[in-house]
Design a protein around this motif. Structure first.
Motif, mmCIF file in Angstrom:
data_model
loop_
_atom_site.group_PDB
_atom_site.id
_atom_site.type_symbol
_atom_site.label_atom_id
_atom_site.label_comp_id
_atom_site.label_asym_id
_atom_site.label_seq_id
_atom_site.Cartn_x
_atom_site.Cartn_y
_atom_site.Cartn_z
ATOM 1 N N GLY A 223 0.769 -1.247 0.000
ATOM 2 C CA GLY A 223 0.000 0.000 0.000
ATOM 3 C C GLY A 223 0.791 1.284 0.000
ATOM 4 O O GLY A 223 0.427 2.234 0.700
ATOM 5 N N SER B 177 -1.540 -6.529 -0.909
ATOM 6 C CA SER B 177 -2.035 -6.298 0.458
ATOM 7 C C SER B 177 -3.336 -5.506 0.406
ATOM 8 O O SER B 177 -3.665 -4.885 -0.607
ATOM 9 C CB SER B 177 -0.991 -5.539 1.278
ATOM 10 O OG SER B 177 -0.888 -4.200 0.818
ATOM 11 N N THR C 49 5.907 -0.683 1.014
ATOM 12 C CA THR C 49 5.716 0.285 2.112
ATOM 13 C C THR C 49 6.825 0.149 3.154
ATOM 14 O O THR C 49 7.507 -0.883 3.235
ATOM 15 C CB THR C 49 4.385 0.041 2.834
ATOM 16 O OG1 THR C 49 4.433 -1.264 3.413
ATOM 17 C CG2 THR C 49 3.195 0.163 1.911
ATOM 18 N N THR D 222 6.014 -2.895 5.295
ATOM 19 C CA THR D 222 6.473 -4.202 4.798
ATOM 20 C C THR D 222 7.999 -4.287 4.829
ATOM 21 O O THR D 222 8.556 -5.354 5.118
ATOM 22 C CB THR D 222 5.880 -4.474 3.394
ATOM 23 O OG1 THR D 222 4.451 -4.581 3.534
ATOM 24 C CG2 THR D 222 6.412 -5.757 2.795
HETATM 25 C C1 LIG Z 1 -3.190 6.600 -0.533
HETATM 26 C C2 LIG Z 1 -2.141 6.033 0.387
HETATM 27 C C3 LIG Z 1 -0.820 6.204 0.064
HETATM 28 C C4 LIG Z 1 0.188 5.677 0.890
HETATM 29 N N1 LIG Z 1 1.491 5.844 0.522
HETATM 30 C C5 LIG Z 1 2.457 5.276 1.257
HETATM 31 C C6 LIG Z 1 3.804 5.353 0.814
HETATM 32 O O1 LIG Z 1 4.128 5.931 -0.227
HETATM 33 N N2 LIG Z 1 4.739 4.699 1.546
HETATM 34 C C7 LIG Z 1 4.429 4.004 2.685
HETATM 35 O O2 LIG Z 1 5.343 3.428 3.293
HETATM 36 N N3 LIG Z 1 3.154 3.939 3.146
HETATM 37 C C8 LIG Z 1 2.164 4.538 2.444
HETATM 38 N N4 LIG Z 1 0.853 4.453 2.870
HETATM 39 C C9 LIG Z 1 0.572 3.803 4.160
HETATM 40 C C10 LIG Z 1 0.480 2.279 4.052
HETATM 41 O O3 LIG Z 1 -0.523 1.904 3.153
HETATM 42 C C11 LIG Z 1 0.197 1.681 5.445
HETATM 43 O O4 LIG Z 1 1.325 1.855 6.285
HETATM 44 C C12 LIG Z 1 -0.194 0.218 5.405
HETATM 45 O O5 LIG Z 1 -0.412 -0.251 6.713
HETATM 46 C C13 LIG Z 1 0.868 -0.617 4.737
HETATM 47 O O6 LIG Z 1 0.459 -1.977 4.737
HETATM 48 P P1 LIG Z 1 1.084 -3.012 3.709
HETATM 49 O O7 LIG Z 1 2.581 -2.890 3.793
HETATM 50 O O8 LIG Z 1 0.591 -4.331 4.204
HETATM 51 O O9 LIG Z 1 0.550 -2.691 2.365
HETATM 52 C C14 LIG Z 1 -0.159 4.977 2.075
HETATM 53 C C15 LIG Z 1 -1.514 4.805 2.381
HETATM 54 C C16 LIG Z 1 -2.487 5.320 1.555
HETATM 55 C C17 LIG Z 1 -3.943 5.109 1.904
#
Ligand SMILES: Cc1cc2nc3c(=O)[nH]c(=O)nc-3n(C[C@H](O)[C@H](O)[C@H](O)COP(=O)(O)O)c2cc1C
Length: 201
Positions: free
Chosen positions: A10, A36, A103, A106
């Protein structure tokens, strides 16, 4: 046929993940894909890709978006909560894994061996099996924790390829910028491509 695991998390920059899938498809690779929940949210926001419902439904939608025929086994999709999926095991054959975009959440989970969902577990498997793992982090600015976690990954042999396109190839479009990053990842995996002009060529 080469097989790659592609995980989309994300972070902003879901276009990098979509393009990676397209290019690997065109290169004739077999794809194991997982996204995710926040990854699906960002894909919808940035790319208009709607990946909702059961894994089988998401799999078919991905095939549609990427131009596969229905049921084509060259693309498999696994729910990120499905820790029983084939890619959760070191016995599954593949040539490496790409987390794009990745992210900071992760990055942290991989650096600390959390293995709490399929993306983290599959990455953990790459590390224990000594297979190529490439992460494409997207965050700015970076805090101390982010930097320390990325250093930890680099020390473990993970290829850390931040989504930082270069400009020496004179990009004209967003796609040119995206292709530079996707191409640099493919260079590390030894997948041939012509996505950007190399310096001096
Ligand atoms: C629109 C949007 C943009 C995001 N951009 C980032 C980003 O560029 N980098 C980042 O580390 N987290 C970003 N996030 C936050 C992550 O989505 C969040 O920390 C999430 O828990 C990550 O889970 P995952 O690693 O399982 O996908 C963003 C969230 C949203 C809703």
């Amino acid at each position: 046929m080469k097989r790659y695991i592609v995980a989309i998390t994300g972070a902003s920059g879901s276009i990098y993940g979509c393009r990676m899938l397209q290019v690997l498809k065109e290169a004739g690779c077999f794809l194991y894909v997982t996204v995710s929940k926040p990854g699906r949210q960002v894909l919808k926001e940035e790319m208009g890709w709607v990946l909702e419902g059961r894994a089988e439904v998401v799999e078919e939608r991905l095939r549609e978006y990427l131009g596969y025929s229905s049921g084509d086994p060259a693309l498999r999709y696994f729910d990120p909560e499905d820790l029983g999926a084939v890619i959760a095991s070191g016995s599954a054959q593949n040539d490496g894994m790409i987390v794009i975009p990745c992210t900071m959440s992760t990055v942290s989970a991989i650096a600390h061996g959390t293995a709490g969902n399929l993306i983290e577990r599959a990455a953990d498997v790459m590390l224990k099996e000594g297979r190529p793992l490439v992460v494409v982090p997207r965050e700015t600015p970076l805090n101390q924790v982010h930097l320390e976690n990325m250093l930890k990954l680099a020390r473990m042999g993970v290829h850390v390829v931040p989504a930082m396109p270069a400009f020496y190839h004179h990009p004209q479009t967003i796609n040119d910028l995206v292709d530079f990053i996707v191409g640099r990842v493919l260079d590390l995996l030894g997948v041939e491509h012509h996505l950007y002009s190399r310096w001096g060529e």
